[in-house]
Motif scaffolding. Structure first.
Motif, PDB file in Angstrom:
ATOM      1  N   SER A 144       1.925  24.038  -8.247  1.00  0.00           N
ATOM      2  CA  SER A 144       0.794  24.288  -7.284  1.00  0.00           C
ATOM      3  C   SER A 144      -0.120  23.058  -6.993  1.00  0.00           C
ATOM      4  O   SER A 144      -0.490  22.935  -5.711  1.00  0.00           O
ATOM      5  N   ALA A 145      -0.180  22.012  -7.899  1.00  0.00           N
ATOM      6  CA  ALA A 145      -0.955  20.980  -7.615  1.00  0.00           C
ATOM      7  C   ALA A 145      -0.267  20.135  -6.301  1.00  0.00           C
ATOM      8  O   ALA A 145      -1.047  19.511  -5.473  1.00  0.00           O
ATOM      9  N   LYS A 146       1.054  19.793  -6.637  1.00  0.00           N
ATOM     10  CA  LYS A 146       1.851  19.353  -5.762  1.00  0.00           C
ATOM     11  C   LYS A 146       1.906  19.982  -4.353  1.00  0.00           C
ATOM     12  O   LYS A 146       1.655  19.430  -3.276  1.00  0.00           O
ATOM     13  N   ALA A 147       1.997  21.233  -4.502  1.00  0.00           N
ATOM     14  CA  ALA A 147       1.976  22.095  -2.973  1.00  0.00           C
ATOM     15  C   ALA A 147       0.767  22.093  -2.342  1.00  0.00           C
ATOM     16  O   ALA A 147       0.445  21.650  -1.328  1.00  0.00           O
ATOM     17  N   PHE A 148      -0.449  22.046  -3.155  1.00  0.00           N
ATOM     18  CA  PHE A 148      -1.695  21.800  -2.316  1.00  0.00           C
ATOM     19  C   PHE A 148      -1.758  20.452  -1.940  1.00  0.00           C
ATOM     20  O   PHE A 148      -2.489  20.320  -0.880  1.00  0.00           O
ATOM     21  N   LYS A 149      -1.435  19.455  -2.708  1.00  0.00           N
ATOM     22  CA  LYS A 149      -1.418  18.028  -2.316  1.00  0.00           C
ATOM     23  C   LYS A 149      -1.034  17.508  -0.900  1.00  0.00           C
ATOM     24  O   LYS A 149      -1.519  16.991  -0.155  1.00  0.00           O
ATOM     25  N   TRP A 150       0.193  18.139  -0.803  1.00  0.00           N
ATOM     26  CA  TRP A 150       1.108  17.919   0.371  1.00  0.00           C
ATOM     27  C   TRP A 150       0.432  18.737   1.699  1.00  0.00           C
ATOM     28  O   TRP A 150       0.345  18.206   2.540  1.00  0.00           O
ATOM     29  N   MET A 151      -0.043  20.199   1.336  1.00  0.00           N
ATOM     30  CA  MET A 151      -0.699  20.884   2.364  1.00  0.00           C
ATOM     31  C   MET A 151      -1.835  20.250   3.091  1.00  0.00           C
ATOM     32  O   MET A 151      -2.042  20.070   4.090  1.00  0.00           O
ATOM     33  N   LEU A 152      -2.630  19.579   1.980  1.00  0.00           N
ATOM     34  CA  LEU A 152      -3.862  19.028   2.448  1.00  0.00           C
ATOM     35  C   LEU A 152      -3.489  17.541   3.155  1.00  0.00           C
ATOM     36  O   LEU A 152      -4.259  17.375   4.082  1.00  0.00           O
ATOM     37  N   ALA A 153      -2.510  17.110   2.743  1.00  0.00           N
ATOM     38  CA  ALA A 153      -2.075  15.889   3.535  1.00  0.00           C
ATOM     39  C   ALA A 153      -1.692  16.068   4.798  1.00  0.00           C
ATOM     40  O   ALA A 153      -2.047  15.450   5.881  1.00  0.00           O
ATOM     41  N   ALA A 154      -0.976  17.159   4.893  1.00  0.00           N
ATOM     42  CA  ALA A 154      -0.721  17.692   6.477  1.00  0.00           C
ATOM     43  C   ALA A 154      -1.776  18.078   7.174  1.00  0.00           C
ATOM     44  O   ALA A 154      -2.062  17.771   8.491  1.00  0.00           O
ATOM     45  N   ALA A 155      -2.638  18.751   6.574  1.00  0.00           N
ATOM     46  CA  ALA A 155      -3.789  19.222   7.403  1.00  0.00           C
ATOM     47  C   ALA A 155      -4.822  18.119   7.829  1.00  0.00           C
ATOM     48  O   ALA A 155      -5.118  17.778   8.936  1.00  0.00           O
ATOM     49  N   GLU A 156      -4.896  16.977   6.870  1.00  0.00           N
ATOM     50  CA  GLU A 156      -5.520  15.591   7.402  1.00  0.00           C
ATOM     51  C   GLU A 156      -4.727  15.085   8.344  1.00  0.00           C
ATOM     52  O   GLU A 156      -5.560  14.178   9.070  1.00  0.00           O
TER      53      GLU A 156
END
Length: 305
Positions: free
Chosen positions: A52-64
């Motif tokens: 879940s940590a990596k999932a959120f990390k990459w989703m946030l990167a895409a959002a940014e």
């Protein structure tokens, strides 16, 4: 074509090491679509180990990096506190980013949450601002919703003319109601005022229909059960696949024309800014159908600025 969501695996359905490595390399290089797809894999899809940590990390990167779907996902995660600390203020920030980028769902969510106290204090002015943006992208349910604000004291002084206008637009777009509300709004206007409103509403809807006639003629029955009424969700799947094709350098004017069409036909992800952008790219390359569609869009009263 299968009904498998192309968000799950980027290139094929085998989930091979090569496919994952290709996706990870593109994500590390800063490709927003790849970052979003990598996040989906880390959510435990297709046998990939859940993180879940990596999932959120990459989703946030895409959002940014400006990926609108990722921005909405991040907003939802912050709002509900899924795998991260809950933060309504961060949720509002990301809904706002997606709304400013033209996403009708984000505009609606921002309006709905501002109309209540989900972000702290009620903010009716902001709610109406974004609901109007969404209504002008020709979503009949949101047009009906906006009519309620326009005809009530929530938005200040009731504007029965605007309320009746949006009720008529929604009705002409097929929105079903018992007719009570529209009769009450019409009763607040004299005969000439009501006729003028109906004419305005007809003009708006006619412009939308003229534009729709120029979109790509997808044939849903060819690739899913035609009894399935949720065509918009299936259009989103196809939209995601086409986005990935473009991300991998496989774009061409026909694909851009299809993308422009899907960004309108996918009502869950309707975004007239994206429609205008992709039709424009195709038209610049000499695609006549895209050019005709673009002219019809720009000649309509829908708004995408």
């Amino acid at each position: 074509m299968t009904n498998t969501d192309p968000e799950i695996l980027p290139i094929n359905e085998q989930g091979t090491t090569e496919t994952f490595a290709h996706l990870a390399d593109k994500a590390e290089a800063g490709d927003a679509i790849s970052q979003r797809r990598l996040s989906f894999l880390y959510q435990g899809t297709k046998g990939f180990p859940e993180d879940s940590a990596k999932a959120f990390k990459w989703m946030l990167a895409a959002a940014e990096n400006g990926d609108i779907s990722a921005q909405i996902s991040v907003a939802s995660q912050y709002f509900h506190g899924w795998h991260i600390d809950r933060s309504p203020l961060e949720a509002k920030r990301w809904y706002l980013e997606a709304a400013k980028s033209g996403d009708v769902h984000a505009q609606y969510m921002l309006a709905a949450r501002c109309a209540g106290s989900d972000f702290g204090n009620e903010d009716i002015d902001t709610a109406i601002f974004w609901l109007r943006k969404a209504a002008y992208q020709n979503r009949s349910d949101l047009q009906y919703f906006l009519a309620g604000f326009e005809g009530s004291v929530l938005g200040g002084e009731p504007n029965f003319e605007q309320s009746y206008y949006w009720l008529e637009v929604a009705r002409l777009n097929g929105h079903v109601s018992d007719g009570t509300w529209i009769a009450l709004a019409r009763a607040e206007l004299n005969a000439s005022e009501a006729e003028a409103v109906r004419n305005r509403a007809s003009k708006f809807v006619d412009g939308c229909k003229k534009f729709e006639q120029h979109l790509y003629g997808f044939t849903p029955k060819d690739w899913w059960n035609d009894s399935d009424a949720n065509h918009s969700a299936k259009y989103v799947i196809l939209l995601s696949q086409y986005e990935w094709d473009v991300s991998n350098g496989n774009g061409n004017p026909e694909l851009h024309y299809k993308l422009g069409s899907l960004y309108y036909l996918s009502t869950d992800r309707r975004n007239l800014k994206q429609v205008n952008y992709w039709l424009g790219r195709a038209a610049e390359a000499g695609h006549q159908k895209a050019s005709d569609a673009l002219k019809a869009l720009q000649g309509s009263e829908m708004q995408f600025d």
